[in-house]
Design a protein around this motif. Structure first.
Motif, PDB file in Angstrom:
ATOM      1  N   VAL A 294     -34.597 -27.982  12.126  1.00  0.00           N
ATOM      2  CA  VAL A 294     -35.858 -27.487  12.701  1.00  0.00           C
ATOM      3  C   VAL A 294     -36.758 -28.673  13.036  1.00  0.00           C
ATOM      4  CG1 VAL A 294     -37.911 -26.051  12.330  1.00  0.00           C
ATOM      5  CG2 VAL A 294     -35.744 -25.399  11.263  1.00  0.00           C
ATOM      6  N   ILE A 295     -37.304 -28.638  14.253  1.00  0.00           N
ATOM      7  CA  ILE A 295     -38.307 -29.641  14.619  1.00  0.00           C
ATOM      8  C   ILE A 295     -39.630 -28.922  14.863  1.00  0.00           C
ATOM      9  CG2 ILE A 295     -39.077 -31.095  16.548  1.00  0.00           C
ATOM     10  CD1 ILE A 295     -36.348 -32.394  16.520  1.00  0.00           C
ATOM     11  N   ILE A 296     -40.668 -29.467  14.252  1.00  0.00           N
ATOM     12  CA  ILE A 296     -42.017 -28.942  14.447  1.00  0.00           C
ATOM     13  C   ILE A 296     -42.789 -29.977  15.259  1.00  0.00           C
ATOM     14  CG2 ILE A 296     -44.184 -28.372  13.261  1.00  0.00           C
ATOM     15  CD1 ILE A 296     -42.388 -27.272  10.949  1.00  0.00           C
ATOM     16  N   VAL A 297     -43.258 -29.558  16.428  1.00  0.00           N
ATOM     17  CA  VAL A 297     -43.992 -30.474  17.302  1.00  0.00           C
ATOM     18  C   VAL A 297     -45.483 -30.291  17.035  1.00  0.00           C
ATOM     19  CG1 VAL A 297     -44.413 -31.202  19.685  1.00  0.00           C
ATOM     20  CG2 VAL A 297     -42.170 -30.296  19.039  1.00  0.00           C
ATOM     21  N   GLY A 298     -46.106 -31.319  16.442  1.00  0.00           N
ATOM     22  CA  GLY A 298     -47.531 -31.261  16.138  1.00  0.00           C
ATOM     23  C   GLY A 298     -47.795 -31.288  14.644  1.00  0.00           C
ATOM     24  N   GLY A 299     -48.388 -32.374  14.178  1.00  0.00           N
ATOM     25  CA  GLY A 299     -48.659 -32.537  12.746  1.00  0.00           C
ATOM     26  C   GLY A 299     -50.097 -32.225  12.396  1.00  0.00           C
ATOM     27  N   GLY A 300     -50.538 -31.036  12.812  1.00  0.00           N
ATOM     28  CA  GLY A 300     -51.879 -30.578  12.446  1.00  0.00           C
ATOM     29  C   GLY A 300     -51.778 -29.516  11.365  1.00  0.00           C
ATOM     30  N   ALA A 301     -52.841 -28.706  11.248  1.00  0.00           N
ATOM     31  CA  ALA A 301     -52.913 -27.680  10.213  1.00  0.00           C
ATOM     32  C   ALA A 301     -51.717 -26.722  10.281  1.00  0.00           C
ATOM     33  CB  ALA A 301     -54.221 -26.907  10.362  1.00  0.00           C
ATOM     34  N   ALA A 302     -51.468 -26.150  11.459  1.00  0.00           N
ATOM     35  CA  ALA A 302     -50.391 -25.166  11.606  1.00  0.00           C
ATOM     36  C   ALA A 302     -49.023 -25.807  11.386  1.00  0.00           C
ATOM     37  CB  ALA A 302     -50.462 -24.518  12.991  1.00  0.00           C
ATOM     38  N   GLY A 303     -48.828 -27.015  11.901  1.00  0.00           N
ATOM     39  CA  GLY A 303     -47.534 -27.696  11.775  1.00  0.00           C
ATOM     40  C   GLY A 303     -47.165 -27.971  10.327  1.00  0.00           C
ATOM     41  N   PHE A 304     -48.095 -28.533   9.575  1.00  0.00           N
ATOM     42  CA  PHE A 304     -47.830 -28.831   8.166  1.00  0.00           C
ATOM     43  C   PHE A 304     -47.646 -27.546   7.353  1.00  0.00           C
ATOM     44  CE2 PHE A 304     -48.819 -33.266   8.825  1.00  0.00           C
ATOM     45  CZ  PHE A 304     -48.174 -33.911   7.772  1.00  0.00           C
ATOM     46  N   PHE A 305     -48.487 -26.551   7.637  1.00  0.00           N
ATOM     47  CA  PHE A 305     -48.407 -25.292   6.875  1.00  0.00           C
ATOM     48  C   PHE A 305     -47.054 -24.624   7.097  1.00  0.00           C
ATOM     49  CE2 PHE A 305     -49.907 -21.047   5.477  1.00  0.00           C
ATOM     50  CZ  PHE A 305     -50.632 -21.414   4.345  1.00  0.00           C
TER      51      PHE A 305
END
Length: 405
Positions: free
Chosen positions: A6-17
Motif C-alpha cells: 500500500v502506498i499513501i500519497v500525502g503525509g498529513g493528518a489523513a495520511g498518517f491516520f
C-alpha cells in the motif's frame, strides 16, 4: 522499481491516520507514506494557533454533518462508523487526552500540536510504517491491477493506493488523467476585507452575538464577530465564507453585508432607544453604551449616526435616533476582497463526490484507489470539523484496505 503493498500519497493528518490504523489491523502489509515536503503534518502543526483543534464536541452524526457546506449528505453514513467519540477514544488509547473548550472546540490537554505530531510519528514507527520525505509524486498509472507511482526520487509499485494530499492541484491533475472529475477549487475559509470608518482603529473588538447577511443572496449566519486590522472575522464571518464559497467567488469577493449587532429588529431597537432617551436625558449618548455592545464599537456607531461626543440623549431628534437604530440593527458594509483565516487555508473543490463509494472511500472509477481528507470535494466550517472529516475518511479507508480479498 520498489514494490509496496500500500502506498499513501500525502503525509498529513489523513495520511498518517490511515497508515497507522491500517498497519495496526494488518501488520504484515508493507505500507509507505510518500510526502512531498521535508516534513509531514504541517497543517496539524499550525492548526488552532499551534494547539491543534483536533475535533469538535458534536456527538450526533446528523448534527455534525450540518457543518459541512460540501459533504453533508455523503458524510452521514461514515459518521455513524467513526466520529467525535471515536476520535476521543482513539487518542486517549494512545496517551493523548483531549479537552473541550467553551465554544466546543477540542484540543489536546497539553495545548500543543506537537503532542498530536509525536503521537502519529511514534505510532507510525511502532507499526513499521515507512515515511519517505521529499518525494513529490510526478505520475500515477495503473497497469492491469498494479499501480505505478513515480516520484522526484524513485519509482514504486503498489497493489493499493490511498490519496490524502489535501488541496493539491498537481495531484488533482493526475487523478483527472485516471478518469476522475475534479470540481474547480475555490477558497472556503476566509475573512472579509472591509475599509470603513465605523471599524477603523478598533481591531480586536468582539461583538459577541450578531447576525450577518450577504445582501442579494440567501446567505446568512450568526455568532461572534471580530473586527480586525483588515476587516471582519470570527465564526459569523467564517460560516458565511464556507457556505458561500462558490457564490462569493463568482462575485469576485466584492459584495455588501448587513450586520445586526444586537439581534433585535429595527422597530424594537427604536422603541428601546426612545425609552433610554427619556431615562438618560442629561447624559451623553457617546458615553452611555447600550445593548452589551463593546464600548469602542458603540462610540463608532454613535458618530456614524451624525452625533458627536457631546450630544445628550435629550437633544437627539427622531432622525438621529432612527440613524442609531439602523447602525445597530442593519449596518451595511462593503466587502472588497478576502484574507486567509490564520494559517488555515481550506478550499472547496476536489474529487467529485459522486465518484466515491462512501462505505469504503474507494474510487468508483479506479479499483483499489482510495481517498481521505480534503482531496475530496469536502470542506467544513472552522472549529475542528475538517480534521474530523480526515480522521473518519482515513479510518474507513484503512478498514476497507485491510479487508482480505
Amino acid at each position: 522499481m520498489m514494490k509496496r503493498d500500500v502506498i499513501i500519497v500525502g503525509g498529513g493528518a489523513a495520511g498518517f491516520f490511515a497508515a497507522i490504523n491500517l498497519a495496526e489491523r494488518s501488520p504484515n502489509l508493507n505500507i509507505t507514506i510518500l510526502e512531498r515536503g521535508k516534513e509531514g503534518l504541517t497543517k496539524v502543526k499550525v492548526s488552532g494557533g499551534g494547539r491543534c483543534n483536533v475535533a469538535h464536541a458534536e456527538f450526533i452524526p446528523q448534527a455534525l454533518t450540518l457543518n459541512y457546506p460540501r459533504g453533508e449528505k455523503e458524510l452521514l453514513g461514515p459518521f455513524h462508523q467513526f466520529m467525535t467519540s471515536d476520535t476521543i477514544e482513539w487518542f486517549e488509547k494512545r496517551g493523548v487526552a483531549l479537552k473541550i473548550e467553551d465554544d466546543g472546540r477540542m484540543f489536546p490537554v497539553s495545548n500543543s500540536s506537537q503532542t498530536i505530531i509525536d503521537c502519529f510519528l511514534n505510532e507510525a514507527e511502532k507499526y513499521g510504517v515507512e515515511v519517505l520525505y521529499n518525494h513529490s509524486v510526478k505520475t500515477i498509472n495503473k497497469i492491469e491491477s498494479i499501480f505505478k507511482i513515480e516520484t522526484t526520487q524513485s519509482v514504486f509499485s503498489a497493489d493499493k493506493v490511498l490519496i490524502s494530499t489535501g488541496s493539491n492541484p498537481k495531484i488533482w491533475s493526475l487523478l483527472k488523467d485516471l478518469g476522475h472529475t475534479i470540481i474547480q477549487p475555490v477558497p472556503s475559509l476566509f475573512t472579509f476585507n472591509i475599509k470603513d470608518d465605523r471599524i477603523k482603529d478598533i481591531p480586536g473588538v468582539v461583538a459577541k452575538d450578531v447576525e450577518v447577511q450577504v445582501l442579494g443572496t440567501n446567505l446568512w449566519s450568526e455568532g461572534p464577530l471580530l473586527i480586525t486590522h483588515w476587516g471582519m472575522s470570527a465564526p459569523s464571518i467564517l460560516k458565511l465564507s464556507a457556505f458561500g464559497a462558490l457564490k462569493l467567488a463568482k462575485l469576485d469577493y466584492k459584495f455588501q453585508i448587513e450586520v445586526n449587532f444586537i439581534k433585535h429588529s429595527f422597530e424594537n431597537c427604536l422603541e428601546a432607544l426612545k425609552m433610554i432617551k427619556q431615562d438618560l436625558a442629561k447624559k451623553s449618548v457617546f458615553k452611555s453604551t447600550q445593548f452589551d455592545i463593546p464600548k469602542r464599537l458603540w462610540h463608532k456607531l454613535v458618530l456614524a449616526s451624525q452625533m458627536d461626543e457631546d450630544t445628550r440623549w435629550a437633544d437627539v431628534n427622531k432622525l438621529k435616533l432612527e440613524n442609531l437604530a439602523s447602525q445597530l440593527t442593519k449596518a451595511v458594509f462593503n466587502v472588497d476582497g478576502k484574507s486567509t483565516f490564520k494559517e488555515e487555508f481550506v478550499t472547496a473543490g476536489g474529487v467529485n463526490l459522486k465518484e466515491v463509494n462512501f462505505k469504503t472511500f474507494e474510487s468508483k472509477k479506479v479499483e483499489k484507489l482510495y481517498f481521505a481528507g480534503e482531496v475530496l470535494n469536502i470542506d467544513a466550517v472552522t472549529g475542528g470539523f475538517n480534521f474530523q472529516n480526515a480522521w473518519t475518511g482515513a479510518y474507513i479507508a484503512a478498514n476497507a484496505i485491510a479487508k482480505p480479498e
